[in-house]
Design a protein around this motif. Structure first.
Motif: not given
Length: 152
Positions: A59-75, A79-89
């Motif tokens: 985010p532009t507010e980094y380091p005061f706001k966390p980054p987002t991490v997502s898997f573009a490769t299906k996995i 702890n990773v959403t099973n959709d095209e977003k691949g969001s990681m918890c």
């Protein structure tokens, strides 16, 4: 402006001495906020021999706001959403747990560590978490299959 300086510094550190099994580059040379990460499946995991494309958005507010991490490769992972977003918890990426002193290298190392040691109690995919807890053999079999199919 301070965030760009910090991001550039962290990017340089990560490209010059990357953590084991992790390669980092900018997704687009003109944008320091979007990173392309190649994460190798750890040896002790069903993801071994797979290379996963992971997107890291700052985010532009980094380091005061966390980054987002997502898997573009299906996995196949609890702890990773099973959709095209691949969001990681990741606990450390929650707004209430994020600390500005945290480094991107630590985030990526933690994400890779999760491939070896999923956290089924903090899952985004309940069904996979249940399988991980109750039928580890089948979970590993499916995870290996998905790794062969989807990871380079």
């Amino acid at each position: 402006m301070g965030s760009i300086k910090r991001i550039s510094k962290e990017l340089t550190e990560l490209t010059e001495s990357p953590p084991e099994g992790i390669t980092v580059e900018l997704a687009d040379e003109s944008n320091v906020y979007e990173w392309k990460v190649i994460m190798e499946g750890p040896e002790s995991s069903p993801y071994y021999n797979g290379k996963f494309l992971v997107k890291l958005s700052l985010p532009t507010e980094y380091p005061f706001k966390p980054p987002t991490v997502s898997f573009a490769t299906k996995i196949y992972h609890p702890n990773v959403t099973n959709d095209e977003k691949g969001s990681m918890c990741l606990g450390m990426l929650r707004a209430d747990e994020w600390k500005p002193s945290s480094k991107i290298a630590a985030v990526l190392q933690f994400a890779r560590q999760l491939l070896s040691e999923p956290m089924p109690d903090d899952a985004v995919e309940g069904r996979i978490a249940e399988q991980y807890k109750n039928d580890r053999g089948r979970y590993e079999e499916v995870a290996r299959e998905w790794t062969r199919k989807h990871a380079c």
